[in-house]
Scaffold this motif. Structure first.
Motif, PDB file in Angstrom:
ATOM      1  N   LEU A 140       0.818  -1.214   0.000  1.00  0.00           N
ATOM      2  CA  LEU A 140       0.000   0.000   0.000  1.00  0.00           C
ATOM      3  C   LEU A 140       0.849   1.260   0.000  1.00  0.00           C
ATOM      4  CD1 LEU A 140      -2.868   1.248   0.233  1.00  0.00           C
ATOM      5  CD2 LEU A 140      -2.571   1.167   2.722  1.00  0.00           C
ATOM      6  N   ILE A 141       0.579   2.134  -0.952  1.00  0.00           N
ATOM      7  CA  ILE A 141       1.176   3.467  -0.973  1.00  0.00           C
ATOM      8  C   ILE A 141       0.245   4.461  -0.281  1.00  0.00           C
ATOM      9  CG2 ILE A 141       1.948   5.372  -2.446  1.00  0.00           C
ATOM     10  CD1 ILE A 141       2.624   3.270  -4.585  1.00  0.00           C
ATOM     11  N   LYS A 142      -1.041   4.397  -0.667  1.00  0.00           N
ATOM     12  CA  LYS A 142      -2.002   5.355  -0.134  1.00  0.00           C
ATOM     13  C   LYS A 142      -3.416   4.842  -0.349  1.00  0.00           C
ATOM     14  CE  LYS A 142      -2.905  10.369  -0.324  1.00  0.00           C
ATOM     15  NZ  LYS A 142      -2.562  11.614  -1.053  1.00  0.00           N
ATOM     16  N   GLU A 143      -4.285   5.128   0.605  1.00  0.00           N
ATOM     17  CA  GLU A 143      -5.715   4.818   0.482  1.00  0.00           C
ATOM     18  C   GLU A 143      -6.482   6.132   0.478  1.00  0.00           C
ATOM     19  OE1 GLU A 143      -9.440   5.061   2.391  1.00  0.00           O
ATOM     20  OE2 GLU A 143      -7.792   4.750   3.819  1.00  0.00           O
ATOM     21  N   VAL A 144      -7.398   6.281  -0.479  1.00  0.00           N
ATOM     22  CA  VAL A 144      -8.115   7.549  -0.652  1.00  0.00           C
ATOM     23  C   VAL A 144      -9.602   7.285  -0.845  1.00  0.00           C
ATOM     24  CG1 VAL A 144      -8.290   9.690  -1.978  1.00  0.00           C
ATOM     25  CG2 VAL A 144      -6.083   8.520  -1.806  1.00  0.00           C
ATOM     26  N   VAL A 156     -18.690   8.132  -9.177  1.00  0.00           N
ATOM     27  CA  VAL A 156     -17.238   7.949  -9.236  1.00  0.00           C
ATOM     28  C   VAL A 156     -16.746   8.451 -10.588  1.00  0.00           C
ATOM     29  CG1 VAL A 156     -15.345   6.288  -9.221  1.00  0.00           C
ATOM     30  CG2 VAL A 156     -17.325   5.950  -7.710  1.00  0.00           C
ATOM     31  N   ASP A 157     -15.744   9.329 -10.554  1.00  0.00           N
ATOM     32  CA  ASP A 157     -15.123   9.846 -11.771  1.00  0.00           C
ATOM     33  C   ASP A 157     -13.828   9.080 -11.999  1.00  0.00           C
ATOM     34  OD1 ASP A 157     -13.880  11.294 -13.801  1.00  0.00           O
ATOM     35  OD2 ASP A 157     -14.629  13.222 -13.077  1.00  0.00           O
ATOM     36  N   VAL A 158     -13.769   8.295 -13.047  1.00  0.00           N
ATOM     37  CA  VAL A 158     -12.589   7.477 -13.328  1.00  0.00           C
ATOM     38  C   VAL A 158     -11.354   8.345 -13.542  1.00  0.00           C
ATOM     39  CG1 VAL A 158     -11.594   5.763 -14.918  1.00  0.00           C
ATOM     40  CG2 VAL A 158     -14.007   5.628 -14.269  1.00  0.00           C
ATOM     41  N   ARG A 159     -11.544   9.545 -14.044  1.00  0.00           N
ATOM     42  CA  ARG A 159     -10.406  10.446 -14.267  1.00  0.00           C
ATOM     43  C   ARG A 159      -9.738  10.827 -12.954  1.00  0.00           C
ATOM     44  NH1 ARG A 159     -13.619  14.903 -17.582  1.00  0.00           N
ATOM     45  NH2 ARG A 159     -14.973  14.458 -15.793  1.00  0.00           N
ATOM     46  N   VAL A 160     -10.538  10.964 -11.907  1.00  0.00           N
ATOM     47  CA  VAL A 160      -9.973  11.282 -10.596  1.00  0.00           C
ATOM     48  C   VAL A 160      -9.117  10.124 -10.093  1.00  0.00           C
ATOM     49  CG1 VAL A 160     -10.534  11.777  -8.176  1.00  0.00           C
ATOM     50  CG2 VAL A 160     -11.851  12.860 -10.007  1.00  0.00           C
ATOM     51  N   ILE A 161      -9.568   8.908 -10.338  1.00  0.00           N
ATOM     52  CA  ILE A 161      -8.784   7.736  -9.945  1.00  0.00           C
ATOM     53  C   ILE A 161      -7.437   7.744 -10.648  1.00  0.00           C
ATOM     54  CG2 ILE A 161      -8.694   5.210  -9.980  1.00  0.00           C
ATOM     55  CD1 ILE A 161     -11.735   5.177  -9.827  1.00  0.00           C
ATOM     56  N   MET A 162      -7.458   7.973 -11.946  1.00  0.00           N
ATOM     57  CA  MET A 162      -6.217   7.992 -12.726  1.00  0.00           C
ATOM     58  C   MET A 162      -5.270   9.092 -12.253  1.00  0.00           C
ATOM     59  SD  MET A 162      -6.445   5.430 -14.771  1.00  0.00           S
ATOM     60  CE  MET A 162      -7.485   4.554 -13.572  1.00  0.00           C
ATOM     61  N   ILE A 166      -1.334   8.564 -10.908  1.00  0.00           N
ATOM     62  CA  ILE A 166      -0.169   9.232 -11.505  1.00  0.00           C
ATOM     63  C   ILE A 166       0.583  10.052 -10.456  1.00  0.00           C
ATOM     64  CG2 ILE A 166       0.537  10.998 -13.173  1.00  0.00           C
ATOM     65  CD1 ILE A 166      -1.877  10.035 -14.890  1.00  0.00           C
ATOM     66  N   LEU A 167      -0.146  10.807  -9.646  1.00  0.00           N
ATOM     67  CA  LEU A 167       0.493  11.678  -8.662  1.00  0.00           C
ATOM     68  C   LEU A 167       1.246  10.894  -7.592  1.00  0.00           C
ATOM     69  CD1 LEU A 167      -2.232  14.443  -8.124  1.00  0.00           C
ATOM     70  CD2 LEU A 167      -0.092  14.620  -9.404  1.00  0.00           C
ATOM     71  N   ASN A 168       0.821   9.654  -7.340  1.00  0.00           N
ATOM     72  CA  ASN A 168       1.460   8.848  -6.298  1.00  0.00           C
ATOM     73  C   ASN A 168       2.367   7.748  -6.855  1.00  0.00           C
ATOM     74  OD1 ASN A 168       0.196   9.610  -3.467  1.00  0.00           O
ATOM     75  ND2 ASN A 168      -1.462   9.717  -4.960  1.00  0.00           N
ATOM     76  N   ASN A 169       2.628   7.796  -8.167  1.00  0.00           N
ATOM     77  CA  ASN A 169       3.524   6.834  -8.813  1.00  0.00           C
ATOM     78  C   ASN A 169       3.116   5.389  -8.541  1.00  0.00           C
ATOM     79  OD1 ASN A 169       5.309   8.828  -9.930  1.00  0.00           O
ATOM     80  ND2 ASN A 169       6.180   9.102  -7.888  1.00  0.00           N
ATOM     81  N   ALA A 170       1.822   5.142  -8.493  1.00  0.00           N
ATOM     82  CA  ALA A 170       1.313   3.792  -8.242  1.00  0.00           C
ATOM     83  C   ALA A 170       1.268   3.008  -9.548  1.00  0.00           C
ATOM     84  CB  ALA A 170      -0.065   3.848  -7.611  1.00  0.00           C
ATOM     85  N   THR A 171       1.568   1.720  -9.465  1.00  0.00           N
ATOM     86  CA  THR A 171       1.533   0.861 -10.647  1.00  0.00           C
ATOM     87  C   THR A 171       0.435  -0.197 -10.565  1.00  0.00           C
ATOM     88  OG1 THR A 171       3.216  -0.567  -9.643  1.00  0.00           O
ATOM     89  CG2 THR A 171       3.993   1.168 -11.125  1.00  0.00           C
ATOM     90  N   VAL A 172      -0.197  -0.305  -9.405  1.00  0.00           N
ATOM     91  CA  VAL A 172      -1.274  -1.274  -9.191  1.00  0.00           C
ATOM     92  C   VAL A 172      -2.439  -0.564  -8.508  1.00  0.00           C
ATOM     93  CG1 VAL A 172      -1.950  -3.441  -8.077  1.00  0.00           C
ATOM     94  CG2 VAL A 172       0.375  -3.166  -8.972  1.00  0.00           C
ATOM     95  N   LEU A 173      -3.653  -0.906  -8.919  1.00  0.00           N
ATOM     96  CA  LEU A 173      -4.851  -0.288  -8.348  1.00  0.00           C
ATOM     97  C   LEU A 173      -5.812  -1.354  -7.848  1.00  0.00           C
ATOM     98  CD1 LEU A 173      -6.849   2.164  -7.932  1.00  0.00           C
ATOM     99  CD2 LEU A 173      -7.680   1.639 -10.243  1.00  0.00           C
TER     100      LEU A 173
END
Length: 228
Positions: A140-144, A156-162, A166-173
């Protein structure tokens, strides 16, 4: 010649702007310390002041950390507030070296996701939609929480998820939401949303691990059910 203040330097050479552009590792010890003290004196910039102090410490930060407030105040332009700031920074650096590396939570399975999110969602009367941003090792990097408020669904706005990925350099969702009704089975809306997230992740080359729906005491996993 009159002293040229940091504000009159080329923007590429100013410590704060340089850190923002290149990262802290690109700055010298004197530049980092200059950011902390903020200003020098009428005769020299903050960077020049800290170069002088460090020079008297043989450019050794350990030696700097052994100085007292009185030692630092002997330098023109160095008041008690600046001296205290420097010594506080040295102490923090020392404490960091003795701190254990934070262990990130492993959320590589639906059960792990459920056990992490159930305490957060179990008592809610309305739906909340959370995203779990993970690294490639499923840590886990971050939970939002990105949406809340509906009784049977939440926008839910999928763009917000993306954007968060990107901002947290996550590679898995992984994503997760609750069903206050107590029934963990997905709705048609949940299915459509899951597919939208999956398509966005494919475009962004993000691994979509799971969508877990949590009810009190049970859960539904799209990954376990073969629907991702």
């Amino acid at each position: 010649m009159p002293k040229l203040s940091i504000n009159n330097w080329s923007e590429a050479d100013r410590p704060r702007e340089k850190l923002e552009r290149l990262g802290a590792a690109a700055l010298s010890d004197a530049e980092l310390l200059a950011i902390l003290i903020g200003s020098g004196s009428a005769k020299e910039s903050a960077v020049d002041l800290m170069r002088r102090v460090l020079g008297d410490c043989n450019n050794n930060l350990n030696t700097l950390g052994k100085m007292t407030i009185a030692d630092l105040e002997r330098y023109h332009g160095m008041g008690p507030a600046k001296a205290i700031t420097i010594l506080a920074a040295c102490e923090l650096g020392k404490r960091r070296t003795s701190s254990d590396v934070e262990q990130r939570r492993d959320l590589g399975s639906s059960m792990a996701i459920y056990e992490y999110m159930h305490p957060i969602l179990q008592d809610l009367d309305l739906e909340e939609f959370h995203i779990l941003l993970l690294n490639q090792s499923f840590k886990l990097i971050k939970e939002v929480c990105i949406s809340h408020g509906g009784i049977t669904e939440t926008a839910v706005d999928v763009r917000v998820i993306m954007k968060h990925l990107i901002l947290n350099n996550a590679t898995v969702l992984a994503v997760c939401h609750n069903h206050p009704s107590g029934n963990p089975n997905p709705s048609t809306f949940d299915d459509r949303l899951t597919q939208s997230i999956k398509k966005a992740c494919e475009t962004m080359r993000i691994y979509f691990l799971d969508h877990v729906i949590i009810a009190d005491g049970s859960y539904y996993s799209y990954r376990d059910e073969g629907k991702i």
